[in-house]
Design a protein around this motif. Structure first.
Motif, PDB file in Angstrom:
ATOM      1  N   SER A  39     -10.815  15.979  16.396  1.00  0.00           N
ATOM      2  CA  SER A  39     -10.663  14.323  16.581  1.00  0.00           C
ATOM      3  C   SER A  39     -11.171  15.744  17.885  1.00  0.00           C
ATOM      4  O   SER A  39     -10.908  16.062  18.194  1.00  0.00           O
ATOM      5  N   THR A  40     -12.878  14.759  18.000  1.00  0.00           N
ATOM      6  CA  THR A  40     -14.023  15.327  19.234  1.00  0.00           C
ATOM      7  C   THR A  40     -13.486  13.808  20.504  1.00  0.00           C
ATOM      8  O   THR A  40     -13.277  12.879  19.707  1.00  0.00           O
ATOM      9  N   VAL A  41     -13.695  14.303  21.657  1.00  0.00           N
ATOM     10  CA  VAL A  41     -14.294  12.973  22.503  1.00  0.00           C
ATOM     11  C   VAL A  41     -14.762  13.566  23.839  1.00  0.00           C
ATOM     12  O   VAL A  41     -14.550  14.776  23.989  1.00  0.00           O
ATOM     13  N   LEU A  42     -16.056  13.281  23.742  1.00  0.00           N
ATOM     14  CA  LEU A  42     -17.019  14.062  24.603  1.00  0.00           C
ATOM     15  C   LEU A  42     -17.003  12.840  26.101  1.00  0.00           C
ATOM     16  O   LEU A  42     -17.003  11.546  26.478  1.00  0.00           O
ATOM     17  N   VAL A  43     -16.836  14.146  26.987  1.00  0.00           N
ATOM     18  CA  VAL A  43     -17.094  12.841  28.347  1.00  0.00           C
ATOM     19  C   VAL A  43     -18.469  13.478  28.831  1.00  0.00           C
ATOM     20  O   VAL A  43     -18.911  14.186  29.704  1.00  0.00           O
TER      21      VAL A  43
ATOM     22  N   ARG B 289     -16.365  10.029  19.441  1.00  0.00           N
ATOM     23  CA  ARG B 289     -16.145   9.116  20.945  1.00  0.00           C
ATOM     24  C   ARG B 289     -16.089   9.778  22.348  1.00  0.00           C
ATOM     25  O   ARG B 289     -16.468  11.190  22.349  1.00  0.00           O
TER      26      ARG B 289
ATOM     27  N   MET C  46      -7.399  14.673  36.661  1.00  0.00           N
ATOM     28  CA  MET C  46      -6.666  14.319  36.028  1.00  0.00           C
ATOM     29  C   MET C  46      -6.654  13.116  35.275  1.00  0.00           C
ATOM     30  O   MET C  46      -6.784  12.408  34.411  1.00  0.00           O
TER      31      MET C  46
ATOM     32  N   ILE D 253      -9.845  12.985  33.208  1.00  0.00           N
ATOM     33  CA  ILE D 253      -9.868  13.707  31.483  1.00  0.00           C
ATOM     34  C   ILE D 253      -8.022  12.631  31.135  1.00  0.00           C
ATOM     35  O   ILE D 253      -8.067  13.063  29.953  1.00  0.00           O
ATOM     36  N   ARG D 254      -7.235  11.937  31.551  1.00  0.00           N
ATOM     37  CA  ARG D 254      -6.255  11.058  30.620  1.00  0.00           C
ATOM     38  C   ARG D 254      -6.617  10.225  30.421  1.00  0.00           C
ATOM     39  O   ARG D 254      -6.577   9.463  29.693  1.00  0.00           O
TER      40      ARG D 254
ATOM     41  N   LEU E 142      -8.611  11.521  26.927  1.00  0.00           N
ATOM     42  CA  LEU E 142      -7.528  11.440  26.144  1.00  0.00           C
ATOM     43  C   LEU E 142      -7.117   9.847  25.837  1.00  0.00           C
ATOM     44  O   LEU E 142      -6.744   9.195  24.694  1.00  0.00           O
ATOM     45  N   ASP E 143      -7.239   8.660  26.780  1.00  0.00           N
ATOM     46  CA  ASP E 143      -7.664   7.807  26.234  1.00  0.00           C
ATOM     47  C   ASP E 143      -7.984   7.310  24.883  1.00  0.00           C
ATOM     48  O   ASP E 143      -7.355   6.467  24.551  1.00  0.00           O
TER      49      ASP E 143
ATOM     50  N   LEU F  38      -9.621   9.038  23.016  1.00  0.00           N
ATOM     51  CA  LEU F  38      -8.832   9.778  21.530  1.00  0.00           C
ATOM     52  C   LEU F  38      -8.324   8.727  21.155  1.00  0.00           C
ATOM     53  O   LEU F  38      -7.896   9.296  19.736  1.00  0.00           O
ATOM     54  N   GLU F  39      -7.495   8.503  21.477  1.00  0.00           N
ATOM     55  CA  GLU F  39      -5.988   8.096  20.808  1.00  0.00           C
ATOM     56  C   GLU F  39      -6.604   6.677  20.520  1.00  0.00           C
ATOM     57  O   GLU F  39      -5.730   6.073  19.757  1.00  0.00           O
TER      58      GLU F  39
ATOM     59  N   ALA G 270      -9.661   4.915  19.972  1.00  0.00           N
ATOM     60  CA  ALA G 270     -10.689   4.892  19.701  1.00  0.00           C
ATOM     61  C   ALA G 270     -10.434   4.024  18.456  1.00  0.00           C
ATOM     62  O   ALA G 270      -9.610   5.311  17.529  1.00  0.00           O
TER      63      ALA G 270
ATOM     64  N   SER H 158     -15.853   4.635  32.191  1.00  0.00           N
ATOM     65  CA  SER H 158     -14.873   4.924  33.210  1.00  0.00           C
ATOM     66  C   SER H 158     -15.492   4.324  34.680  1.00  0.00           C
ATOM     67  O   SER H 158     -16.243   4.039  35.052  1.00  0.00           O
TER      68      SER H 158
ATOM     69  N   THR I 284     -12.821  12.068  12.628  1.00  0.00           N
ATOM     70  CA  THR I 284     -11.696  12.955  11.765  1.00  0.00           C
ATOM     71  C   THR I 284     -10.717  11.869  12.580  1.00  0.00           C
ATOM     72  O   THR I 284     -10.500  12.399  13.529  1.00  0.00           O
TER      73      THR I 284
ATOM     74  N   LEU J  70      -7.507  10.622  14.546  1.00  0.00           N
ATOM     75  CA  LEU J  70      -6.260  10.851  15.146  1.00  0.00           C
ATOM     76  C   LEU J  70      -4.697  11.171  14.067  1.00  0.00           C
ATOM     77  O   LEU J  70      -4.513   9.773  14.228  1.00  0.00           O
TER      78      LEU J  70
ATOM     79  N   LEU K 294      -0.623  12.530  20.749  1.00  0.00           N
ATOM     80  CA  LEU K 294      -1.124  13.770  21.054  1.00  0.00           C
ATOM     81  C   LEU K 294      -0.002  14.859  21.535  1.00  0.00           C
ATOM     82  O   LEU K 294      -0.835  16.003  21.485  1.00  0.00           O
TER      83      LEU K 294
ATOM     84  N   ASN L 193      -5.816  20.766  17.015  1.00  0.00           N
ATOM     85  CA  ASN L 193      -6.414  19.759  16.180  1.00  0.00           C
ATOM     86  C   ASN L 193      -7.244  18.846  17.532  1.00  0.00           C
ATOM     87  O   ASN L 193      -8.201  17.832  16.567  1.00  0.00           O
TER      88      ASN L 193
ATOM     89  N   VAL M  12     -10.823  18.768  20.449  1.00  0.00           N
ATOM     90  CA  VAL M  12     -11.543  18.827  21.204  1.00  0.00           C
ATOM     91  C   VAL M  12     -11.989  17.756  22.000  1.00  0.00           C
ATOM     92  O   VAL M  12     -12.354  16.965  22.376  1.00  0.00           O
TER      93      VAL M  12
ATOM     94  N   LEU N  58     -14.979  17.451  25.210  1.00  0.00           N
ATOM     95  CA  LEU N  58     -16.373  18.387  25.150  1.00  0.00           C
ATOM     96  C   LEU N  58     -16.866  18.120  26.379  1.00  0.00           C
ATOM     97  O   LEU N  58     -16.364  16.450  26.626  1.00  0.00           O
TER      98      LEU N  58
END
Lengths: 119, 169
Positions: free
Chosen positions: A14-18, A32, A54, A57-58, A61-62, A64-65, A67, A76, B31, B33, B37, B162, B164, B166
């Protein structure tokens, strides 16, 4: 990087691209993305600015959780804390990259010709 | 706020991107989640051209100078026990001063170790990866897609990763 995000996602991660270019993430089709309006080479912020890094990054992560569907791009609200014209100069390499140095004259000529045709 | 992809781009490069026609190849891989986390192990991937100075070679920017339409497709491992100041950057397309002074702005290893301590995430892979983002003109990502991308995927999966993050530079 968008193509790598797709590859890793297809492999079961499971990926997230910034990204600083959501325009391109949309064209390639990234699973994502968190879009940040930062200059190139500074995806997560300024050197030494731990709080800013941070925060970004947070936010990633949001994304990722939360989407729900592939192709999600969340924008952002982080703003680069320096004037834009300074930032544009600061991120660029001291010397133009080899491809820019070799193509720029041709590309500029092409743009000039297009402007002349339109006029 | 909508991020302006062209805000920091010189006009010439912005024009090139606006002129490039591309549509996403569907379907977009997905994929879901399936863990919290706090139970996930993360891996980090960047295209900032980073390498471990003491033990690894830089990306081949000399070859790129000789052949400007080519970019080095290889990868470098950036271990999670890396210390500040130990990472070099070889990339001809952005000013690398800031990322050399703090690699966390592109490969946030120390920031993710903090997230592990906070138990926001479960863990961080022992090995993370850097590529060098310029892949030629026109861009050719064949080696990324057919060789190095699958290599990274396999390495991450073998380490129990699990998720990534990028960060293209």
């Amino acid at each position: 990087m968008p193509v790598l995000a797709r590859k890793l996602e297809a492999a079961g991660l499971s990926t997230v691209l910034v990204t600083m270019m959501p325009y391109w993430a949309e064209k390639v089709g990234v699973p994502r993305s968190l879009a940040v309006e930062f200059p190139f080479g500074h995806s997560l912020g300024e050197p030494g600015n731990v709080e800013q890094q941070m925060r970004v990054i947070r936010q990633a992560l949001d994304v990722l959780e939360t989407a729900q569907n592939p192709g999600a791009i969340i924008h952002s609200d982080e703003r680069w804390p320096h004037p834009t014209d300074q930032a544009i100069k600061a991120w660029q390499p001291e010397e133009p990259s080899p491809i820019i140095a070799s193509l720029a004259p041709t590309f500029k000529e092409m743009l000039r010709n297009r402007r002349e045709i339109r006029e | 706020m909508t991020v302006d992809s062209f805000k920091f781009l010189p006009r010439l490069i912005a024009t090139f991107y606006r002129m490039t026609k591309r549509d996403p190849q569907m379907p977009i891989p997905w994929t879901p989640l399936d863990h919290l986390l706090s139970e996930c192990t993360f891996g980090l991937v960047t295209s900032a051209g980073l390498y471990v100075r003491a033990s690894d070679r830089a990306f081949d920017v000399e070859r790129e100078r000789q052949r400007p339409t080519w970019g080095d497709p290889s990868l470098r491992v950036i271990p999670s026990d890396i210390e500040s100041g130990a990472v070099g950057a070889s990339h001809l397309h952005f000013n690398t001063t800031d990322v050399v002074s703090d690699f966390n702005i592109q490969i946030p290893i120390h920031r993710f170790l903090t997230l592990v301590e906070e138990e926001r995430i479960g863990g961080l892979a022992a090995s993370n990866y850097s590529f060098m983002g310029y892949q030629g003109f026109p861009p050719d990502t064949t080696e990324w897609e057919e060789r190095y991308g699958p290599e990274v995927a396999e390495a991450f999966i073998n380490e129990g990763v699990n998720c990534v993050l990028l960060t293209p530079a």
